[in-house]
Design an enzyme around this catalytic site. Structure first.
Site, short mmCIF file in Angstrom:
data_model
loop_
_atom_site.label_atom_id
_atom_site.label_comp_id
_atom_site.label_asym_id
_atom_site.label_seq_id
_atom_site.Cartn_x
_atom_site.Cartn_y
_atom_site.Cartn_z
N GLY A 28 0.76 -1.23 0.00
CA GLY A 28 0.00 0.00 0.00
C GLY A 28 0.79 1.29 0.00
N GLY B 41 4.11 -3.43 -3.67
CA GLY B 41 4.08 -3.66 -5.11
C GLY B 41 4.47 -2.37 -5.81
NE ARG C 150 -2.59 2.49 -11.60
CZ ARG C 150 -2.59 3.68 -11.06
NH1 ARG C 150 -2.07 4.70 -11.72
NH2 ARG C 150 -3.11 3.89 -9.88
CB CYS D 11 -13.96 1.03 -30.84
SG CYS D 11 -14.14 -0.63 -30.23
N1 LLP Z 1 -0.97 -6.97 -0.46
C1 LLP Z 1 -2.27 -7.17 -0.75
C2 LLP Z 1 -3.05 -8.10 0.05
C3 LLP Z 1 -2.86 -6.45 -1.81
O1 LLP Z 1 -4.15 -6.63 -2.07
C4 LLP Z 1 -2.08 -5.55 -2.58
C5 LLP Z 1 -2.66 -4.81 -3.69
C6 LLP Z 1 -0.72 -5.40 -2.24
C7 LLP Z 1 -0.20 -6.12 -1.17
C8 LLP Z 1 0.18 -4.46 -2.97
O2 LLP Z 1 -0.24 -3.15 -2.86
P1 LLP Z 1 0.68 -1.94 -3.33
O3 LLP Z 1 1.92 -1.96 -2.46
O4 LLP Z 1 1.03 -2.17 -4.76
O5 LLP Z 1 -0.15 -0.74 -3.13
N2 LLP Z 1 -4.76 -1.84 -9.74
C9 LLP Z 1 -4.69 -0.82 -8.73
C10 LLP Z 1 -4.04 -1.32 -7.47
C11 LLP Z 1 -4.69 -2.55 -6.88
C12 LLP Z 1 -4.00 -3.03 -5.64
C13 LLP Z 1 -4.49 -4.37 -5.24
N3 LLP Z 1 -3.87 -4.92 -4.08
C14 LLP Z 1 -3.98 0.39 -9.31
O6 LLP Z 1 -3.61 0.36 -10.48
O7 LLP Z 1 -3.82 1.40 -8.63
#
Ligand code: LLP
Length: 403
Positions: free
Chosen positions: A225, A261, A298, A328
């Site tokens: 996050g 991530g 996104r 499209c």
């Molecule tokens: N751990 C869990 C349980 C998660 O659900 C997620 C992301 C992460 C870690 C990694 O989160 P990060 O560090 O990347 O924020 N598609 C969306 C983001 C979806 C995130 C889903 N879960 C976007 O493009 O912003």
């Protein structure tokens, strides 16, 4: 400095380019923040699941946070040790659960009471014990985009504190479950520390009350996050993040797991797309490019902002344009009312912060093959995924054509 023009010439567009050195830097900064504490960084594979990206982190000692058995297989293939792999997700199938148990990963992160029952049953059928953690939903507003908020009871993720407690007791009394961890993840692209700290505190309190019941957990998994700077956001500093978490863990000797991530990959990634032409509809000016929403979703999905840099010889005055792709759909855009200089056929646009949730959320909509992916490391570029071909796109259908 990466020579985008040269890369576009050599590998064609649309193209994803990843700066592996930047990923290294981000990984090390986060690792450093937790120095002196037992900790595992479990890279959230969903952010960018290219095998070479996962391998890059594995080589630095990373674990993997996976959300499907496909991601678990990827992580193993890329060299992540099984004892650093976590399997989360609200809807795991029996086959996925079984495979995770058989592969002996660190733990299965359970998201409901019903799922706990399935995991127990699968472990029993295999004659094994499944290590588990439970994803707690601390009911905290993470103050991010509603589509990527996960820590409120309105969201489908995790279980409430009371439910979690019941589940731990059930797991402890089961011959086929071994509760080893606790997990929370309140959302993505978080730029405020306080909600994370509050969530950690709630979860740490639960750990203490479980200790009283003789349930000792080893892993305190704080999810992912950590937000990044797309435009003018103030990103949380890894050091402050670590301190806030550690502050809630007094008297608890647990290994901290974090699952970043976006923080590791977003600003390492660039999406390169070429200008096809400009067009004017009434008062509106469009720049039509060869990349589209099927490459980088996104902006269409979240109205997300990505910085765009134009590489052009033209030094005319900037005007406001919408940058759109050939798909499209009116939602097929990368930016709206964005200031760019006049552009010509074959000028290059570099769309920034595209290394997380970019390629991975791509599709083949409109029978568009997904772009190639290139890694840049120590000044050298190499392909890490080939461009998809038309033949590849139809391969699973062709044999069913009627003669
Ligand atoms: N751990 C869990 C349980 C998660 O659900 C997620 C992301 C992460 C870690 C990694 O989160 P990060 O560090 O990347 O924020 N598609 C969306 C983001 C979806 C995130 C889903 N879960 C976007 O493009 O912003």
């Amino acid at each position: 400095m990466i020579d985008f023009k040269a890369l576009a010439k050599e590998y064609k567009t649309p193209l994803y380019v990843y700066d592996f050195d930047y990923m290294t830097q981000q990984f090390e900064e986060l690792k450093e923040a937790f120095r002196g504490r037992k900790s595992i960084i479990a890279y959230a594979v969903k952010a960018n699941s290219n095998l070479s990206v996962v391998q890059h982190f594995a080589k630095m000692g990373s674990g993997a946070d996976c959300v499907s058995i496909g991601e678990v297989r990827r992580a193993l293939l890329a060299g992540v040790p099984k004892y650093k792999i976590i399997f989360s997700g609200v809807g795991k199938t029996d086959d996925e659960i079984k495979e995770a148990i058989e592969k002996d990963i660190l733990y299965v992160n359970v998201e409901s009471e019903a799922e706990l029952g399935r995991v127990e049953l699968m472990a029993k059928e295999l004659g094994k014990v499944s290590r588990i953690s439970i994803r707690v939903n601390p009911n905290i507003d993470p103050k991010t985009h509603p589509y990527i908020a996960t820590g409120l009871h309105d969201n489908k993720f995790g279980v409430a504190i009371d439910t979690a407690k019941r589940m731990y007791i059930m797991a402890k009394n089961s011959a086929h479950l071994d509760p080893v961890g606790i997990h929370f993840h309140i959302g993505s692209q978080l730029t405020e520390l306080e909600p994370i700290r509050e969530a950690a505190e709630i979860v740490a309190d639960l750990v203490r009350s479980l200790n009283v019941l003789d349930i000792e957990l080893k892993f305190f998994d704080i999810g992912g996050g950590l937000g990044i700077k797309y435009k003018d956001e103030q990103a949380i500093k890894p050091y402050d993040y670590a301190q806030a978490i550690l502050g809630t863990l007094t008297a608890l000797d647990m290994t901290i797991i974090c699952e970043p991530g976006r923080f590791l990959t977003a600003n390492a990634g660039y999406f390169l797309t070429k200008v096809l032409y400009e067009k004017q509809n009434g008062a509106k000016k469009f720049v039509v490019v060869d990349g589209a929403m099927n490459d980088l979703l996104r902006p269409s999905l979240y109205n997300a902002y990505h910085k765009v840099e134009a590489i052009t010889e033209n030094d005319g005055e900037c005007r406001e344009v919408d940058i759109v792709g050939p798909v499209c759909e009116s939602g097929d855009f990368f930016a709206k009312n964005y200031k760019l200089p006049p552009l010509e056929h074959n000028d290059l646009l570099v769309i920034k912060s595209a290394g997380a949730y970019g390629f991975g959320m791509g599709s083949n909509y409109n029978t568009r093959g997904r772009s190639a992916e290139v890694a840049v490391q120590n000044g050298e570029a190499r392909v890490i995924r080939k461009r998809e071909s038309f033949e590849g796109l139809i391969a699973l259908e062709q044999e069913f054509l009627e003669k």
